[in-house]
Design a protein around this motif. Structure first.
Motif, PDB file in Angstrom:
ATOM      1  N   MET A  93       0.796  -1.216   0.000  1.00  0.00           N
ATOM      2  CA  MET A  93       0.000   0.000   0.000  1.00  0.00           C
ATOM      3  C   MET A  93       0.831   1.269   0.000  1.00  0.00           C
ATOM      4  O   MET A  93       0.302   2.351   0.061  1.00  0.00           O
ATOM      5  CB  MET A  93      -0.937  -0.010   1.189  1.00  0.00           C
ATOM      6  CG  MET A  93      -2.006  -1.056   1.013  1.00  0.00           C
ATOM      7  SD  MET A  93      -2.966  -1.307   2.465  1.00  0.00           S
ATOM      8  CE  MET A  93      -1.830  -2.181   3.465  1.00  0.00           C
TER       9      MET A  93
ATOM     10  N   SER B 169      -8.187  -0.526  16.531  1.00  0.00           N
ATOM     11  CA  SER B 169      -8.406   0.103  15.229  1.00  0.00           C
ATOM     12  C   SER B 169      -9.233  -0.824  14.360  1.00  0.00           C
ATOM     13  O   SER B 169      -9.307  -2.035  14.608  1.00  0.00           O
ATOM     14  CB  SER B 169      -7.086   0.439  14.543  1.00  0.00           C
ATOM     15  OG  SER B 169      -6.355  -0.734  14.278  1.00  0.00           O
TER      16      SER B 169
ATOM     17  N   HIS C  61      -2.744   1.023   7.112  1.00  0.00           N
ATOM     18  CA  HIS C  61      -2.339   0.687   8.478  1.00  0.00           C
ATOM     19  C   HIS C  61      -0.821   0.527   8.628  1.00  0.00           C
ATOM     20  O   HIS C  61      -0.285   0.506   9.728  1.00  0.00           O
ATOM     21  CB  HIS C  61      -3.059  -0.576   8.966  1.00  0.00           C
ATOM     22  CG  HIS C  61      -3.450  -0.484  10.411  1.00  0.00           C
ATOM     23  ND1 HIS C  61      -2.561  -0.087  11.380  1.00  0.00           N
ATOM     24  CD2 HIS C  61      -4.625  -0.689  11.051  1.00  0.00           C
ATOM     25  CE1 HIS C  61      -3.167  -0.098  12.554  1.00  0.00           C
ATOM     26  NE2 HIS C  61      -4.425  -0.439  12.378  1.00  0.00           N
TER      27      HIS C  61
ATOM     28  N   ARG D 238       3.880   0.886  10.973  1.00  0.00           N
ATOM     29  CA  ARG D 238       4.879  -0.171  10.812  1.00  0.00           C
ATOM     30  C   ARG D 238       6.281   0.256  11.260  1.00  0.00           C
ATOM     31  O   ARG D 238       6.735   1.350  10.945  1.00  0.00           O
ATOM     32  CB  ARG D 238       4.950  -0.572   9.342  1.00  0.00           C
ATOM     33  CG  ARG D 238       5.847  -1.755   9.209  1.00  0.00           C
ATOM     34  CD  ARG D 238       6.034  -2.206   7.823  1.00  0.00           C
ATOM     35  NE  ARG D 238       6.895  -3.362   7.939  1.00  0.00           N
ATOM     36  CZ  ARG D 238       7.018  -4.281   7.045  1.00  0.00           C
ATOM     37  NH1 ARG D 238       6.337  -4.195   5.931  1.00  0.00           N
ATOM     38  NH2 ARG D 238       7.821  -5.283   7.241  1.00  0.00           N
TER      39      ARG D 238
ATOM     40  N   TYR E 150       3.429 -10.082   8.477  1.00  0.00           N
ATOM     41  CA  TYR E 150       2.225  -9.462   7.911  1.00  0.00           C
ATOM     42  C   TYR E 150       1.647 -10.305   6.772  1.00  0.00           C
ATOM     43  O   TYR E 150       0.433 -10.346   6.576  1.00  0.00           O
ATOM     44  CB  TYR E 150       2.521  -8.031   7.467  1.00  0.00           C
ATOM     45  CG  TYR E 150       2.837  -7.174   8.658  1.00  0.00           C
ATOM     46  CD1 TYR E 150       1.871  -6.956   9.641  1.00  0.00           C
ATOM     47  CD2 TYR E 150       4.106  -6.646   8.856  1.00  0.00           C
ATOM     48  CE1 TYR E 150       2.152  -6.222  10.775  1.00  0.00           C
ATOM     49  CE2 TYR E 150       4.400  -5.904   9.987  1.00  0.00           C
ATOM     50  CZ  TYR E 150       3.424  -5.701  10.944  1.00  0.00           C
ATOM     51  OH  TYR E 150       3.701  -4.986  12.077  1.00  0.00           O
TER      52      TYR E 150
ATOM     53  N   ASN F 164       5.619  -1.725  16.927  1.00  0.00           N
ATOM     54  CA  ASN F 164       5.089  -0.622  16.125  1.00  0.00           C
ATOM     55  C   ASN F 164       5.925   0.631  16.325  1.00  0.00           C
ATOM     56  O   ASN F 164       6.439   0.894  17.411  1.00  0.00           O
ATOM     57  CB  ASN F 164       3.645  -0.311  16.538  1.00  0.00           C
ATOM     58  CG  ASN F 164       2.630  -1.081  15.723  1.00  0.00           C
ATOM     59  OD1 ASN F 164       2.945  -1.661  14.679  1.00  0.00           O
ATOM     60  ND2 ASN F 164       1.397  -1.078  16.189  1.00  0.00           N
TER      61      ASN F 164
ATOM     62  N   VAL G 250      -6.016  -9.553  15.372  1.00  0.00           N
ATOM     63  CA  VAL G 250      -6.638  -8.988  14.169  1.00  0.00           C
ATOM     64  C   VAL G 250      -7.661 -10.002  13.671  1.00  0.00           C
ATOM     65  O   VAL G 250      -7.364 -11.202  13.612  1.00  0.00           O
ATOM     66  CB  VAL G 250      -5.608  -8.699  13.059  1.00  0.00           C
ATOM     67  CG1 VAL G 250      -6.265  -7.952  11.886  1.00  0.00           C
ATOM     68  CG2 VAL G 250      -4.429  -7.886  13.591  1.00  0.00           C
TER      69      VAL G 250
ATOM     70  N   ARG H 106      -4.868  -4.265  20.622  1.00  0.00           N
ATOM     71  CA  ARG H 106      -3.480  -4.486  21.045  1.00  0.00           C
ATOM     72  C   ARG H 106      -3.372  -4.398  22.547  1.00  0.00           C
ATOM     73  O   ARG H 106      -3.943  -3.483  23.156  1.00  0.00           O
ATOM     74  CB  ARG H 106      -2.553  -3.446  20.392  1.00  0.00           C
ATOM     75  CG  ARG H 106      -2.588  -3.500  18.888  1.00  0.00           C
ATOM     76  CD  ARG H 106      -2.012  -2.250  18.230  1.00  0.00           C
ATOM     77  NE  ARG H 106      -2.302  -2.285  16.805  1.00  0.00           N
ATOM     78  CZ  ARG H 106      -3.513  -2.043  16.292  1.00  0.00           C
ATOM     79  NH1 ARG H 106      -4.505  -1.709  17.080  1.00  0.00           N
ATOM     80  NH2 ARG H 106      -3.709  -2.133  15.003  1.00  0.00           N
TER      81      ARG H 106
HETATM   82  C1  FMN Z   1      -7.017  -4.426  11.345  1.00  0.00           C
HETATM   83  C2  FMN Z   1      -5.552  -4.321  10.985  1.00  0.00           C
HETATM   84  C3  FMN Z   1      -4.644  -3.857  11.919  1.00  0.00           C
HETATM   85  C4  FMN Z   1      -3.286  -3.730  11.611  1.00  0.00           C
HETATM   86  N1  FMN Z   1      -2.443  -3.269  12.569  1.00  0.00           N
HETATM   87  C5  FMN Z   1      -1.137  -3.061  12.242  1.00  0.00           C
HETATM   88  C6  FMN Z   1      -0.241  -2.501  13.186  1.00  0.00           C
HETATM   89  O1  FMN Z   1      -0.586  -2.213  14.334  1.00  0.00           O
HETATM   90  N2  FMN Z   1       1.033  -2.285  12.789  1.00  0.00           N
HETATM   91  C7  FMN Z   1       1.473  -2.597  11.526  1.00  0.00           C
HETATM   92  O2  FMN Z   1       2.649  -2.358  11.224  1.00  0.00           O
HETATM   93  N3  FMN Z   1       0.652  -3.163  10.627  1.00  0.00           N
HETATM   94  C8  FMN Z   1      -0.631  -3.396  10.947  1.00  0.00           C
HETATM   95  N4  FMN Z   1      -1.469  -3.958  10.032  1.00  0.00           N
HETATM   96  C9  FMN Z   1      -0.898  -4.474   8.777  1.00  0.00           C
HETATM   97  C10 FMN Z   1      -0.685  -3.394   7.739  1.00  0.00           C
HETATM   98  O3  FMN Z   1      -1.881  -3.231   7.002  1.00  0.00           O
HETATM   99  C11 FMN Z   1       0.454  -3.797   6.753  1.00  0.00           C
HETATM  100  O4  FMN Z   1       0.144  -5.001   6.104  1.00  0.00           O
HETATM  101  C12 FMN Z   1       1.806  -3.967   7.474  1.00  0.00           C
HETATM  102  O5  FMN Z   1       2.118  -2.811   8.212  1.00  0.00           O
HETATM  103  C13 FMN Z   1       2.924  -4.263   6.475  1.00  0.00           C
HETATM  104  O6  FMN Z   1       3.139  -3.192   5.643  1.00  0.00           O
HETATM  105  P1  FMN Z   1       3.207  -3.349   4.062  1.00  0.00           P
HETATM  106  O7  FMN Z   1       1.847  -3.814   3.637  1.00  0.00           O
HETATM  107  O8  FMN Z   1       3.573  -2.016   3.562  1.00  0.00           O
HETATM  108  O9  FMN Z   1       4.256  -4.382   3.785  1.00  0.00           O
HETATM  109  C14 FMN Z   1      -2.820  -4.101  10.312  1.00  0.00           C
HETATM  110  C15 FMN Z   1      -3.742  -4.554   9.363  1.00  0.00           C
HETATM  111  C16 FMN Z   1      -5.086  -4.676   9.691  1.00  0.00           C
HETATM  112  C17 FMN Z   1      -6.056  -5.201   8.656  1.00  0.00           C
END
Ligand code: FMN
Length: 184
Positions: A4, A30, A61, A65, A74, A93, A107, A123
């Motif tokens: 993303m 969240s 989200h 990260r 992830y 985080n 999650v 969390r």
């Molecule tokens: C409900 C939900 C909560 C999330 N919480 C976190 C979080 O607290 N920290 C985080 O780094 N990614 C979180 N993620 C995952 C991120 O969407 C993302 O996949 C991850 O940070 C890896 O980043 P990237 O997709 O850029 O590789 C969450 C995803 C969802 C669906």
């Protein structure tokens, strides 16, 4: 896995190595849409992470990260929740200013009329004495990802193998089970 992109206003590589304790903030919550865009953030999550609730809403989200987190965690998380299952993980985080906090995270998909409409997360404070174990594991997994020589999904395999070995050595079948066994 969804890719993303990063919020351009935040230098996600900048870290301070300073840990923030969760203190009395017990459940940092969240919600996201199906693409992982934040649709709801609790005041407690905003306070700990250094963002305002308004800054979090509408962002991917991965705004939270930390660069020390392996991609494979992830990848695993998205696989699970897309299959309609809940996921438990230990996560480091990054705060807006580069500090960090460790959490035990749940999650799960939000189902309405039998179909997923988004995801929800909460969390909690992890067992602090176990954080060094996770830190060491994630460093090994990151090294394995960086050294895998692949750019596609194959690069998760070596890191995933390292994770599976630890989970099995501890006597569990998957990461969520191990994490749940470490509940405070
Ligand atoms: C409900 C939900 C909560 C999330 N919480 C976190 C979080 O607290 N920290 C985080 O780094 N990614 C979180 N993620 C995952 C991120 O969407 C993302 O996949 C991850 O940070 C890896 O980043 P990237 O997709 O850029 O590789 C969450 C995803 C969802 C669906």
């Amino acid at each position: 896995m969804l890719s993303m992109g990063f919020n351009p206003s935040i230098d996600v590589t900048q870290v301070t190595n300073k840990a923030i304790e969760l203190g009395s903030h017990r459940a940092l919550q969240s919600k996201t849409d199906l693409q992982g865009i934040i649709t709801h953030a609790s005041r407690s999550l905003a306070d700990i992470s250094g963002f305002t609730v308004d800054e979090l809403i509408g962002q991917p989200h991965n705004i939270l990260r930390h660069p020390a987190m392996p991609d494979a965690v992830y990848y695993l998380m998205w696989q699970k929740i897309r299959m309609g299952e809940e996921f438990y993980g230990i996560v480091k985080n990054r705060c807006k200013n580069g500090d960090h906090y460790w959490v035990m995270t749940r999650v799960a998909p939000v189902i309405e009329n039998g179909a997923p409409v988004g995801y929800t997360s909460a969390r909690f404070t992890p067992r602090t004495e176990l954080v060094p174990m996770w830190e060491e594991l994630f460093a090994k997994m990151r090294d394995a990802e960086n050294g895998s020589g692949f750019n596609d999904e194959r690069r998760f395999k070596p890191a995933h193998d390292i994770l599976c070995k630890l989970v099995q050595r501890k006597g569990y079948n998957d990461l969520s089970q191990l994490v749940l066994s470490q509940r405070v």
